[in-house]
Design an enzyme around this catalytic site. Structure first.
Site, short mmCIF file in Angstrom:
data_model
loop_
_atom_site.label_atom_id
_atom_site.label_comp_id
_atom_site.label_asym_id
_atom_site.label_seq_id
_atom_site.Cartn_x
_atom_site.Cartn_y
_atom_site.Cartn_z
N CYS A 97 -64.57 -26.10 -20.15
CA CYS A 97 -63.53 -25.97 -19.16
C CYS A 97 -62.37 -25.24 -19.84
O CYS A 97 -62.36 -25.11 -21.06
CB CYS A 97 -63.11 -27.34 -18.66
SG CYS A 97 -62.28 -27.29 -17.08
N CYS B 266 -65.44 -25.89 -14.69
CA CYS B 266 -64.29 -25.41 -13.93
C CYS B 266 -64.50 -23.93 -13.61
O CYS B 266 -65.18 -23.22 -14.36
CB CYS B 266 -62.98 -25.65 -14.65
SG CYS B 266 -62.67 -24.66 -16.10
N CYS C 15 -67.60 -15.68 -22.30
CA CYS C 15 -67.88 -16.75 -23.27
C CYS C 15 -68.36 -16.15 -24.59
O CYS C 15 -68.90 -15.04 -24.61
CB CYS C 15 -68.97 -17.68 -22.75
SG CYS C 15 -68.46 -18.64 -21.31
#
Length: 175
Positions: A12, A88, A96
């Site tokens: 998140c 989220c 990422c």
């Protein structure tokens, strides 16, 4: 059934509420078959006290929970993740790191209970609701025959869990 322990990372943005709840829940519900971690792209540096209060009240593990960067899990000596779940919407849209081992990924968006303003009861209700939805998804996940499914089938099932009816938290849902 395999004796293998699967590593799971919940991501998140702030790593203070939803991902922390998911980490604790999987470590409890996974009964040693899973080892859960959590991290954030921009960690707040502290776990939300309402999350800790709820987890302690229901006797979920809280030892070692801390708000930390996802960069801790992208280094060469980090535990290799088998699964990475974003919880989220902000983290799902971010670029990422490349995870060692190329784990399976899915998005399991949950509304942020820490954004709910109001009385103690209203905030507690938001945290209970978020945890309930996370627990529902985690129970679906841990019931999958992971060792028996082909990678493409497993990936599809993981993504379905994030879209399962009744698994998306909405503000105003009572716990």
């Amino acid at each position: 059934m395999s004796d293998r322990v699967f590593n799971v990372l919940f991501l998140c943005t702030g790593n203070s509420a939803r991902s922390i709840l998911a980490e604790s829940a999987l470590n409890k519900l996974g009964e040693g078959r899973f080892r859960a971690f959590s991290a954030g792209s921009f960690p707040k540096g502290a776990v939300n006290p309402d999350a800790i209060k709820l987890l302690e009240r229901i006797e979920y593990p809280t030892a070692g929970l801390r708000s930390k960067s996802w960069e801790e899990f992208s280094v060469s000596d980090a535990p290799a993740m088998d699964f990475v779940f974003t919880v989220c919407d902000d983290a799902a849209g971010e670029v990422c790191p490349v995870w060692p081992g190329h784990p399976m990924t899915a998005h399991w968006g949950i509304e942020d209970p820490s954004q709910v303003e109001g009385s103690d009861i209203e905030r507690e209700r938001a945290f209970v609701t978020a945890l309930r939805y996370l627990e529902n998804r985690i129970r679906l996940f841990i019931s999958l025959p992971i060792d028996k499914l082909e990678a493409t089938t497993l990936t599809a099932k993981l993504r379905e869990i994030g879209h399962a009816e009744g698994s998306t938290a909405r503000r105003g849902d009572a716990a």
